[in-house]
Design an enzyme around this catalytic site. Structure first.
Site, PDB file in Angstrom:
ATOM      1  N   CYS A 139      16.351  -7.055  -0.277  1.00 13.61           N
ATOM      2  CA  CYS A 139      16.501  -8.201   0.623  1.00 13.61           C
ATOM      3  C   CYS A 139      17.941  -8.720   0.293  1.00 13.61           C
ATOM      4  CB  CYS A 139      15.474  -9.189  -0.068  1.00 13.61           C
ATOM      5  SG  CYS A 139      15.583  -9.358  -1.676  1.00 13.61           S
ATOM      6  N   GLU A 148       0.681  -1.245   0.076  1.00 15.86           N
ATOM      7  CA  GLU A 148      -0.154   0.114   0.023  1.00 15.86           C
ATOM      8  C   GLU A 148       0.942   1.328   0.017  1.00 15.86           C
ATOM      9  OE1 GLU A 148       0.508  -2.461   2.170  1.00 15.86           O
ATOM     10  OE2 GLU A 148       0.129  -1.655   4.319  1.00 15.86           O
ATOM     11  N   ARG A 149       2.088   1.143   0.004  1.00 15.74           N
ATOM     12  CA  ARG A 149       3.026   2.348   0.238  1.00 15.74           C
ATOM     13  C   ARG A 149       3.519   2.733  -1.248  1.00 15.74           C
ATOM     14  NH1 ARG A 149       7.228  -0.432   4.243  1.00 15.74           N
ATOM     15  NH2 ARG A 149       5.478  -0.911   6.135  1.00 15.74           N
TER      16      ARG A 149
END
Ligand code: NAD
Length: 499
Positions: free
Chosen positions: A286, A181-182
């Site tokens: 990551c 949602e960012r």
């Protein structure tokens, strides 16, 4: 269908329809300026139900389409992404903050999976054996699982969705995609590109949302499989909840990647790699290197070389061509990185370069490149996944100490070793308990024909993601045994058949 990214609120996409109405919504920020730039609606259960029903209907005809026609969608999608990568890169940078070249890098890696999926006919081939018994043949088919959900993180807003949805769709499934949602606009662009490439409405549905939406997905009875990439606590929750609801799950989690520098390493190459992998994308990968393990007496000269290389790095808006390091995703992420840095001297480490001091713009969510020496296990800066541009140096005496340090860490996503000695490198490959290993390569990036994923707390589930393993995840086996006896050969046989 045209999606305007200048609209105030972005849309859910269900069955080809744009839906903006929502009881709840949330702001999306440009992290370089701190300004709210648009809003994202957050789906409720009713909207999710509609999306899942739509997907289930669309999946029936999608799986029945000829494979050659299915492939054409991926060839066309690849061409669109290649031709219009500048537009997608601009969207990624605006909402994520990474530099434009970095955004192009993630698009290239996502595109590689789209191209891999264009060969879907090959990847979906099953197996068969003739004459397993007299006149009996067996074939094993790979069939889609049905409706699958893909839940993605903020840090690769295009690449990770393209890892998941390309393979899921190529395998004949329909998808509910819940992006971060960012920075969800990259996914809206990708969904539109799929549609332009000829994907029928309803096969890919974008449902925006937060943890409530995710929890509804995990319990939805029609969704048969869940792919997730994000932080470890959420990955663990996704794995346990979705499994308990009978779904197959692959949930990739967080990381704390170490890079071992042996005394015989090329120090300039190691310093370049530490800068690239430690500070690229402001450390929000990551596969970012966050711990340098300096073996023997290599630490002092290595630190000197890294310090020299930090000085010219420019912190700024990722949209500016001279920016090396962009902002972190949110003000909270910035404040957390600042706090962890502040804790380092109190816990016995030494800050060599303090990235808080290079920040002049307090509107954007910036932290400068930071280097911390004399870090040890147990310190907050070592234990936490900071997800910011902070490199720690742990000094160890020997190769064996380096391996023990890394194998004791709960994360096991990626690891790197810098050495000129082939035998040490080979031992490292054998000894190290980590899912992805780089030898003189700081970030082993995903390659389309291979898989991607860590071990231990970096991955919950049985399969890696990407490439061939994803085709396995998104299909289920059906074994068909057949024979065509002549009427004269048929007889009653009550015993269990033996060969
Ligand atoms: P995150 O875990 O906060 O969010 C990931 C997704 O989970 C989002 O779609 C979000 O809406 C949802 N979510 C967030 N909180 C939730 C909750 N309480 N319940 C249910 N769903 C929830 O991760 P992030 O901050 O977006 O991404 C960064 C993290 O992802 C880092 O930890 C990074 O290491 C990891 N990551 C791992 C890989 C990998 O290959 N292992 C790749 C990329 C990112």
């Amino acid at each position: 269908m045209t999606i305007s990214l200048s609209t105030q609120t972005i849309s859910h996409l269900i069955g080809g329809q744009q839906i903006t109405e929502s009881a709840r919504d949330q702001a999306i920020y440009n992290p370089a300026t701190g300004e709210e730039i648009r809003r994202v609606p957050l789906a409720d259960n009713e909207l999710l139900d509609t999306a899942v029903e739509t997907a289930a209907q669309a999946q029936k005809s999608w799986r029945a389409l000829g494979l050659a026609k299915r492939s054409q969608v991926f060839f066309k999608l690849a061409a669109i992404i290649r031709d219009e990568a500048d537009d997608l890169a601009r969207i990624i940078t605006e909402e994520h903050g990474k530099t434009i070249p970095d955004a192009h890098g993630e698009i290239a890696r996502g595109l590689e999976n789209v191209e891999f999926c264009a060969g879907l006919m090959h990847h979906l081939k099953g197996e068969s054996a003739e004459q397993v018994a007299g006149g009996v043949d067996v074939e094993q088919l790979k069939q889609p699982v049905g409706v699958v959900a893909c839940i993605t993180p903020f840090n690769f807003p295009a690449m990770v969705p393209l890892w998941m949805i390309s393979t899921a769709i190529a395998a004949g499934n329909a998808v509910i995609l819940k992006p971060s949602e960012r920075d969800p606009s990259a996914v809206v662009w990708i969904a539109e590109a799929f549609s332009r490439a000829g994907l029928p409405d309803g096969v890919l549905n974008v449902v925006h949302g937060d943890k409530d939406t995710v929890n509804a997905i995990l319990e939805h009875p029609t969704i048969k499989a869940v792919s997730f990439v994000g932080s470890t606590p959420i990955a663990r929750h996704i794995y346990s909840t979705a499994s308990a609801h009978g779904k197959r799950v692959q949930a990739l989690g967080g990381a704390k990647n170490h890079m071992v520098v042996m005394p015989d390493a090329d120090l300039d190459a190691a310093a370049d790699a530490a800068i690239s992998a430690g500070y690229g994308s402001a450390g929000q990968r990551c596969m970012a290197v966050s711990v340098l393990v300096a073996v023997g007496d290599i630490a002092d000269p290595l630190i000197e070389k890294i310090k020299e290389r930090i000085t010219p790095l420019k912190l700024g808006n990722g949209a500016d061509s001279d920016t090396d390091i962009g902002p972190l995703i949110t003000a909270q992420a910035r404040d957390r990185a600042d706090q962890i840095l502040a804790s380092a001297p109190d816990e016995g480490a030494e800050i060599v370069v303090d990235g808080r001091e290079s920040v002049t713009d307090r509107d954007g969510f910036f932290v400068g490149a930071s280097l911390v020496d004399h870090v040890k296990p147990g310190m907050t800066v070592y234990e936490e996944e900071i997800f910011g541009p902070v490199l720690s140096v742990v000094r160890v005496d020997s190769y064996q100490d380096a391996v023990e340090l890394i194998n004791s860490n709960r994360y096991a996503n990626g690891v790197a070793m810098f050495t000129r000695d082939g035998r040490t490198a080979r031992e490292f490959k054998f000894d190290i308990e980590v899912g992805m290993v780089g030898i003189n390569v700081p970030i082993p990036v995903p390659v389309g024909a291979f898989s991607f994923g860590g071990w231990k707390d970096s991955l919950f589930g049985d399969t890696h993601m990407y490439g061939p393993e994803s085709f396995n995840f998104y299909t289920r086996r059906k074994v068909v045994t057949s024979r065509w006896p002549l009427p004269s050969e048929s007889q009653i046989e009550l015993g269990f058949p033996s060969n």
